[in-house]
Design an enzyme around this catalytic site. Structure first.
Site, PDB file in Angstrom:
ATOM      1  N   CYS A   1       0.855  -1.202   0.000  1.00 15.35           N
ATOM      2  CA  CYS A   1       0.000   0.000   0.000  1.00 15.35           C
ATOM      3  C   CYS A   1       0.885   1.245   0.000  1.00 15.35           C
ATOM      4  CB  CYS A   1      -0.874   0.027   1.237  1.00 15.35           C
ATOM      5  SG  CYS A   1      -1.763  -1.526   1.515  1.00 15.35           S
TER       6      CYS A   1
HETATM    7  N1  GLN Z   1      -1.179  -7.004   3.693  1.00 21.16           N
HETATM    8  C1  GLN Z   1      -2.029  -5.843   3.778  1.00 21.16           C
HETATM    9  C2  GLN Z   1      -3.328  -6.033   3.018  1.00 21.16           C
HETATM   10  O1  GLN Z   1      -3.574  -7.021   2.414  1.00 21.16           O
HETATM   11  C3  GLN Z   1      -1.328  -4.604   3.266  1.00 21.16           C
HETATM   12  C4  GLN Z   1      -1.075  -4.733   1.825  1.00 21.16           C
HETATM   13  C5  GLN Z   1      -0.148  -3.710   1.289  1.00 21.16           C
HETATM   14  O2  GLN Z   1       0.687  -3.124   1.950  1.00 21.16           O
HETATM   15  N2  GLN Z   1      -0.297  -3.571   0.027  1.00 21.16           N
HETATM   16  O3  GLN Z   1      -4.116  -5.135   3.028  1.00 21.16           O
END
Ligand code: GLN
Length: 230
Positions: free
Chosen positions: A2
């Site tokens: 994210c």
């Molecule tokens: N693992 C977390 C999720 O699935 C964060 C994902 C991310 O950092 N893209 O939301």
């Protein structure tokens, strides 16, 4: 991974941080510049801010770019402390508003950028969702944010493949960790921004080295190497 952002400073509009800059989270939701894992952040978003000490959140499981209602209201939401994120869900994780950061315990707002094996985290009835980030947030809240660095080292040791990049704030303090992804600091005259990647080309953005904790209160910005870092 994210993309996320935190603000501590004078009251500013949520739009001025999340929507308006040329490479704001809005643009990072479809065209991040530094993202290594994933190409888009279209699985949801969240904007949290403190309102006279109370954390308030607006979260969604849809792409930020499609939310005309948020775009209309965000210029009127003003706060001195903001945590916001756009999400690219890890494979197998639920896509629902409660899986979008920021998570809260009623005192802190917290965003996690990364991934962690859920089997190394305790099951928690306090977790807002079954997504790894919500379980990690529940553990961090349980241990207390003063122990954030220790908790990250412990979880990172239990799962060597974990990426544990946190932004958390409680209205008067803003914390960030780097563990497997980028984080930049912008010291503005009216406050401090922490962000996975710069939202503009201001030359004052500074990169935080990996495996560090950033602790911001008032105008003070402290950088602490996390144990086990090389
Ligand atoms: N693992 C977390 C999720 O699935 C964060 C994902 C991310 O950092 N893209 O939301």
């Amino acid at each position: 991974m994210c993309r996320h952002l935190g603000w501590l400073g004078e009251p500013v509009s949520v739009a001025s941080l999340v929507l308006d800059p040329p490479d704001a989270l809005l643009v990072q939701s479809y065209s991040p510049r530094l993202q290594k894992h994933g190409t888009m952040n279209a699985d949801g978003w969240g904007a949290g801010f403190f309102d006279a000490g109370t954390p308030r959140r607006w979260r969604s499981a849809a792409p930020l770019w499609g939310d005309a209602s948020f775009a209309s209201v965000a210029p009127a939401l003003r706060s001195g402390c903001v945590v916001a994120a756009v999400r690219s869900a890890t494979v197998g994780m639920p896509i629902e508003p409660s899986a979008s950061a920021p998570f809260t315990d009623g005192q802190w707002l917290l965003s996690h950028n990364g991934v962690v094996d859920r089997s190394v985290l305790p099951l928690s009835s306090a977790a807002e969702s079954t997504v790894d980030s919500a379980l990690l947030a529940a553990l961090i809240f349980d241990r207390g944010l003063d122990a954030l660095g220790d908790t990250i080292v412990e979880v990172g040791t239990a799962d060597p493949n974990a990426r544990l990049n946190i932004i958390a704030a409680n209205g008067s303090r803003l914390l960030g960790t780097t563990w497997g992804d980028t984080l930049s600091i912008l010291r503005r005259d009216d406050g401090v921004v922490l962000a996975s990647e710069p939202y503009d080309d201001d030359p004052r953005w500074e990169e935080v080295p990996d495996r560090h904790l950033v602790d911001v209160s008032g105008a003070s910005v402290e950088l602490i190497a996390l144990k086990g870092s090389s």
